[in-house]
Design a protein around this motif. Structure first.
Motif, PDB file in Angstrom:
ATOM      1  N   ALA A 159      55.046  16.855  20.380  1.00  0.00           N
ATOM      2  CA  ALA A 159      55.212  15.943  19.256  1.00  0.00           C
ATOM      3  C   ALA A 159      53.858  15.540  18.705  1.00  0.00           C
ATOM      4  N   THR A 160      53.785  15.419  17.403  1.00  0.00           N
ATOM      5  CA  THR A 160      52.532  14.995  16.785  1.00  0.00           C
ATOM      6  C   THR A 160      52.584  13.504  16.513  1.00  0.00           C
ATOM      7  N   LYS A 161      51.414  12.913  16.508  1.00  0.00           N
ATOM      8  CA  LYS A 161      51.284  11.481  16.265  1.00  0.00           C
ATOM      9  C   LYS A 161      51.418  11.217  14.766  1.00  0.00           C
ATOM     10  N   ALA A 162      52.225  10.223  14.399  1.00  0.00           N
ATOM     11  CA  ALA A 162      52.365   9.861  12.988  1.00  0.00           C
ATOM     12  C   ALA A 162      51.114   9.104  12.545  1.00  0.00           C
ATOM     13  N   LEU A 163      50.571   9.531  11.436  1.00  0.00           N
ATOM     14  CA  LEU A 163      49.415   8.870  10.834  1.00  0.00           C
ATOM     15  C   LEU A 163      49.778   8.452   9.422  1.00  0.00           C
ATOM     16  N   ARG A 164      48.972   7.586   8.858  1.00  0.00           N
ATOM     17  CA  ARG A 164      49.171   7.175   7.475  1.00  0.00           C
ATOM     18  C   ARG A 164      48.038   7.762   6.636  1.00  0.00           C
ATOM     19  N   PHE A 165      48.412   8.220   5.445  1.00  0.00           N
ATOM     20  CA  PHE A 165      47.464   8.852   4.531  1.00  0.00           C
ATOM     21  C   PHE A 165      47.492   8.137   3.189  1.00  0.00           C
ATOM     22  N   LEU A 166      46.317   7.997   2.601  1.00  0.00           N
ATOM     23  CA  LEU A 166      46.205   7.345   1.305  1.00  0.00           C
ATOM     24  C   LEU A 166      46.821   8.197   0.211  1.00  0.00           C
ATOM     25  N   GLU A 190      45.460  18.773  13.304  1.00  0.00           N
ATOM     26  CA  GLU A 190      44.388  17.816  13.563  1.00  0.00           C
ATOM     27  C   GLU A 190      44.937  16.393  13.589  1.00  0.00           C
ATOM     28  N   GLU A 191      44.625  15.652  14.655  1.00  0.00           N
ATOM     29  CA  GLU A 191      45.089  14.272  14.769  1.00  0.00           C
ATOM     30  C   GLU A 191      43.949  13.285  15.009  1.00  0.00           C
ATOM     31  N   ASP A 192      42.718  13.760  14.993  1.00  0.00           N
ATOM     32  CA  ASP A 192      41.559  12.893  15.174  1.00  0.00           C
ATOM     33  C   ASP A 192      41.324  12.152  13.852  1.00  0.00           C
ATOM     34  N   VAL A 193      41.582  10.853  13.849  1.00  0.00           N
ATOM     35  CA  VAL A 193      41.462  10.085  12.604  1.00  0.00           C
ATOM     36  C   VAL A 193      40.035  10.087  12.060  1.00  0.00           C
ATOM     37  N   PHE A 194      39.046  10.212  12.914  1.00  0.00           N
ATOM     38  CA  PHE A 194      37.658  10.229  12.451  1.00  0.00           C
ATOM     39  C   PHE A 194      37.327  11.553  11.761  1.00  0.00           C
ATOM     40  N   MET A 231      39.288   2.689   4.325  1.00  0.00           N
ATOM     41  CA  MET A 231      40.685   2.259   4.204  1.00  0.00           C
ATOM     42  C   MET A 231      41.606   3.203   4.971  1.00  0.00           C
ATOM     43  N   PHE A 232      41.320   4.498   4.952  1.00  0.00           N
ATOM     44  CA  PHE A 232      42.111   5.437   5.744  1.00  0.00           C
ATOM     45  C   PHE A 232      42.065   5.039   7.216  1.00  0.00           C
ATOM     46  N   LEU A 233      40.871   4.732   7.701  1.00  0.00           N
ATOM     47  CA  LEU A 233      40.752   4.314   9.098  1.00  0.00           C
ATOM     48  C   LEU A 233      41.444   2.972   9.330  1.00  0.00           C
ATOM     49  N   LYS A 234      41.343   2.047   8.391  1.00  0.00           N
ATOM     50  CA  LYS A 234      41.992   0.742   8.550  1.00  0.00           C
ATOM     51  C   LYS A 234      43.506   0.875   8.667  1.00  0.00           C
ATOM     52  N   ILE A 235      44.102   1.715   7.843  1.00  0.00           N
ATOM     53  CA  ILE A 235      45.563   1.846   7.909  1.00  0.00           C
ATOM     54  C   ILE A 235      46.005   2.619   9.145  1.00  0.00           C
ATOM     55  N   ASN A 236      44.997   3.161   9.873  1.00  0.00           N
ATOM     56  CA  ASN A 236      45.276   3.859  11.130  1.00  0.00           C
ATOM     57  C   ASN A 236      44.638   3.183  12.337  1.00  0.00           C
ATOM     58  N   GLY A 237      44.236   1.893  12.164  1.00  0.00           N
ATOM     59  CA  GLY A 237      43.832   1.094  13.314  1.00  0.00           C
ATOM     60  C   GLY A 237      42.352   0.914  13.591  1.00  0.00           C
ATOM     61  N   ARG A 290      37.863  -1.032  16.558  1.00  0.00           N
ATOM     62  CA  ARG A 290      39.318  -1.216  16.482  1.00  0.00           C
ATOM     63  C   ARG A 290      39.629  -2.345  15.521  1.00  0.00           C
ATOM     64  N   LEU A 291      40.618  -2.140  14.683  1.00  0.00           N
ATOM     65  CA  LEU A 291      41.071  -3.175  13.764  1.00  0.00           C
ATOM     66  C   LEU A 291      42.034  -4.077  14.522  1.00  0.00           C
ATOM     67  N   VAL A 292      41.643  -5.305  14.726  1.00  0.00           N
ATOM     68  CA  VAL A 292      42.452  -6.241  15.509  1.00  0.00           C
ATOM     69  C   VAL A 292      43.382  -7.033  14.616  1.00  0.00           C
ATOM     70  N   LEU A 293      42.878  -7.473  13.485  1.00  0.00           N
ATOM     71  CA  LEU A 293      43.657  -8.301  12.576  1.00  0.00           C
ATOM     72  C   LEU A 293      43.698  -7.653  11.201  1.00  0.00           C
ATOM     73  N   GLU A 294      44.890  -7.303  10.745  1.00  0.00           N
ATOM     74  CA  GLU A 294      45.036  -6.700   9.425  1.00  0.00           C
ATOM     75  C   GLU A 294      45.040  -7.776   8.352  1.00  0.00           C
ATOM     76  N   THR A 295      44.286  -7.543   7.296  1.00  0.00           N
ATOM     77  CA  THR A 295      44.312  -8.447   6.146  1.00  0.00           C
ATOM     78  C   THR A 295      45.537  -8.111   5.302  1.00  0.00           C
ATOM     79  N   ALA A 296      45.830  -8.966   4.347  1.00  0.00           N
ATOM     80  CA  ALA A 296      46.949  -8.707   3.434  1.00  0.00           C
ATOM     81  C   ALA A 296      46.708  -7.411   2.664  1.00  0.00           C
ATOM     82  N   GLU A 297      45.451  -7.170   2.281  1.00  0.00           N
ATOM     83  CA  GLU A 297      45.128  -5.942   1.543  1.00  0.00           C
ATOM     84  C   GLU A 297      45.397  -4.710   2.402  1.00  0.00           C
TER      85      GLU A 297
END
Length: 152
Positions: free
Chosen positions: A2-9, A50-54, A84-90, A134-141
């Protein structure tokens, strides 16, 4: 496997970042190029598994910088999009976009090195990994970008 779900802009999200921080009311000079660029990390995930977010963030940034989809501010737009890509992925690269600090100076220098072909996308990936947190606290944006991003 199984592949890890990621978010893309989405293209519209990159355009929004560009208009907000770089050139207000700007439109891409090459809309089809911007679409190709924004979909490149998704293609890497699908075809190369590829699943490496960096690595995916570096791919996105390199493509934005080198393909000149916007008239002005390609390096700045690339940094905003990668962050932002990295932020939406943690993860995150910048606490405050373009703040006058050592971290943002290093990121700017790294992007210049890529544009001058002194660094590869792989070297940019390694740099992103070394400075990201690591993104600990997500902003509203970030929550808004995350909720409307493409999950794949």
């Amino acid at each position: 496997m199984a592949t890890k779900a990621l978010r893309f802009l989405k293209v519209s999200q990159v355009q929004r970042l560009h208009a907000r921080f770089v050139v207000p009311n700007a439109v891409p000079v090459q809309p089809s190029m911007l679409e190709f660029v924004v979909h490149s990390p998704m293609n890497m995930k699908y075809y190369a598994k590829e699943e490496d977010v960096f690595r995916l963030a570096a791919n996105l940034a390199e493509k934005i910088m080198k393909n000149h989809a916007v008239q002005d501010g390609n390096k700045r737009t690339a940094l905003l999009a990668a962050d932002m890509f990295l932020k939406i992925n943690g993860y995150f690269l910048q606490k405050v976009p373009f703040a006058e600090d050592i971290n943002n100076k290093g990121l700017a220098d790294a992007h210049v090195a890529v544009v001058k072909n002194q660094w590869t996308a792989e070297q940019l990936r390694n740099y992103y990994r070394s400075v990201a947190a690591r993104l600990v606290l997500e902003t509203a944006e970030v929550m808004q970008y995350r909720s409307s991003a493409i999950e794949y």
